[in-house]
Design an enzyme around this catalytic site. Structure first.
Site: not given
Ligand code: CP3
Length: 356
Positions: A28, A32, A41, A78, A154
Site C-alpha cells: 500500500r 491515502r 483519487r 485492487d 469477498y
C-alpha cells in the site's frame, strides 16, 4: 545472471542473493496517506475509475517511487478488480470498504463470465506497460492478484469482516466453494500471465485471509490453488518469480513455502523472520515484516525496529517491507525516515556485525 537481474535488486533477492542493505518497497505504498494520491483519487471520483484509467493509475503507481526512491513499484489496482472484470458488481462504499453482490448459489456463479476478463482488464494492462516504460531501469515492477481463497471470501460474503458465509460454505456447500475457487484460479492464471506479458518483472499473490482456515482446508483452498497458479504461470514464464503472502497462516506458512512452488514468502507482522528462515525446508527469499502501526507512530522505536529486522536477516535473501499495508493515518515523513535509516545501514555491512 541476465542483464535485467543484475540491475534490479528486488529480482536479485528473489533469485536467492543476499543484498545489503536489503531492497525496500511497502505494501500500500500508493494510497491515502499521500496527499498527491488523495488529489488524483478525488479527480477520479470513484476507486474503480482510478484503477481502470491508465493515465491516473500509472501516475498513482509512480508517486511513491518518485517521492521515496523505492526499489520496486507495485501496480496500482485492487484484488477485487478480478471478480469485477468477470461481471460481479462491486463498489467501494465511502469509509466502509468493498461491497459486492454476494455469490450464494450456483446460478450466481454461472452469471460470471471468464471471457469478460481479458477485455475488461485491458486498461490495467495498459497501465502495466506505461509504468514499466516510465520507471527507472533499476526499479522492479511487481504485478499482483489476490489468492483465490481471499478473493472468494469477498465474492461470497460480499464484504470484508470475518467472512461467516464463506467459512460456512466450506462445510455446507463445498462443491460451490470449490467451483468459485476454480473459476478464480483459472482467471488469476490468465490475469497474472497478461501482467507479465505487459512488463511486470515478478508477481505477488495476496492471501490476506489464509490464516482463518484449519489445516485440511488450508491445504485444499489455499495451497492447492496457489500451487496450480505457480505451476501454470511459471511453465509459460520460467524466469518469473512469485511472492506468496499467506497472512496469519502461522506454522502452515512452512508447508505453503515448501510445497506451492513460490520463490519468496512474504511474512505478516506476527512472524520472526530469522526464525522462519531457520525453519524453512529449503532456503528462499523472505519479505517483510515491520508493523505498519509502528510506521505510523515513527521515531526512535521505528529506527530500532528497522535495524533489528534488517540485521536479523543479514546474509540472507531479504526484501524489506511491512507485515501488512500502510495505514492511511501514516505521516509521509515516517516513510522517508524508514528508507533513510534502512539505506544508512550500507555503512555497517553484515560482516562487521555479529552473525544472526
Ligand atoms: O500500493 C499498493 O499496495 C497497490 C495497490 C493495492 C490496493 N489494494 C489499493 C487499494 C493492493 C496490492 C491491494 C490489495 C488488496 N485489496 C488486498 C490484499 C492486501 C491486504 O491489504 O490485505 C485486499 C484484501 C484488498 C481489498 C480491499 N481494497 C479492501 C478491503 C479495501 C478497503 C479498505 C481500505 O483500505 O480502504 C480496498 C480499497 C483500496 N485498495 C484502497 C487502495 C489504495 C483504498 C481506496 C480509496 O482510496 O478509497
Amino acid at each position: 545472471m541476465n542483464g535485467k537481474m543484475a540491475d534490479r535488486k528486488v529480482l536479485r533477492v528473489l533469485a536467492g542473493e543476499a543484498v545489503w542493505p536489503p531492497p525496500v518497497w511497502l505494501m500500500r505504498q500508493a494510497g491515502r496517506y499521500l496527499p498527491e494520491y488523495r488529489k488524483l483519487r478525488a479527480e477520479a471520483g470513484n476507486f474503480i475509475s482510478l484503477c481502470t484509467t491508465p493515465g491516473l493509475a500509472t501516475e498513482v503507481t509512480l508517486q511513491p517511487v518518485r517521492r521515496y526512491g523505492f526499489d520496486a513499484a507495485i501496480l496500482f489496482s485492487d484484488i477485487l478488480i478480478l471478480p469485477w472484470a468477470m461481471g460481479q458488481s462491486l463498489r467501494f462504499a465511502e469509509g466502509e470498504g468493498p461491497r459486492l453482490s454476494p455469490i450464494e448459489t450456483e446460478a450466481d456463479l454461472a452469471a460470471l463470465s471468464a471471457e469478460r476478463l481479458v477485455p475488461a482488464t485491458e486498461p490495467v494492462m495498459e497501465t502495466v506497460s506505461r509504468v514499466r516504460a516510465q520507471l527507472p531501469d533499476e526499479t522492479t515492477l511487481i504485478g499482483f492478484a489476490g489468492s483465490p481463497f481471499t478473493v472468494a471470501c469477498y465474492m461470497i460474503d460480499g464484504r470484508g469482516g470475518d467472512f461467516p458465509r464463506t467459512r460456512a460454505m466450506a462445510y455446507e456447500n463445498p462443491s460451490l466453494l470449490t467451483a468459485v475457487i476454480e473459476l478464480v484460479t483459472s482467471a488469476t492464471i490468465t490475469y497474472l500471465s497478461q501482467q507479465i506479458e505487459h512488463g511486470a518483472d515478478c508477481v505477488m499473490l495476496f492471501d490476506s485471509w489464509a490464516g482463518m482456515l484449519p489445516p485440511d482446508l488450508f491445504r485444499a483452498y489455499v495451497m492447492h490453488p496457489t500451487a496450480r497458479i505457480v505451476e501454470t504461470v511459471t511453465n509459460a514464464h520460467p524466469e518469473v518469480r512469485i511472492i506468496g503472502f499467506p497472512r496469519l497462516a502461522g506454522v502452515m506458512a512452512l508447508p505453503y513455502a515448501a510445497e506451492t512452488g513460490i520463490s519468496a514468502l512474504a511474512l505478516d507482522t506476527a512472524a520472526d523472520p530469522a526464525l522462519v528462515a531457520q525453519l524453512l525446508e529449503k532456503p528462499m527469499a523472505l519479505q517483510g515484516n515491520l508493523d505498519p502501526l509502528l510506521l505510523r507512530s515513527g521515531g526512535e522505536a521505528l529506527r530500532h525496529a528497522v535495524e533489528r529486522i534488517a540485521r536479523g536477516m543479514a546474509g540472507r535473501p531479504h526484501i524489506f517491507n511491512l507485515g501488512h499495508g500502510i495505514v492511511p493515518e501514516t505521516p509521509p515523513e515516517h516513510v522517508a525516515d524508514l528508507v533513510k535509516w534502512l539505506r544508512a545501514l550500507e555503512e555497517s555491512p553484515p560482516d562487521l556485525i555479529s552473525a544472526p
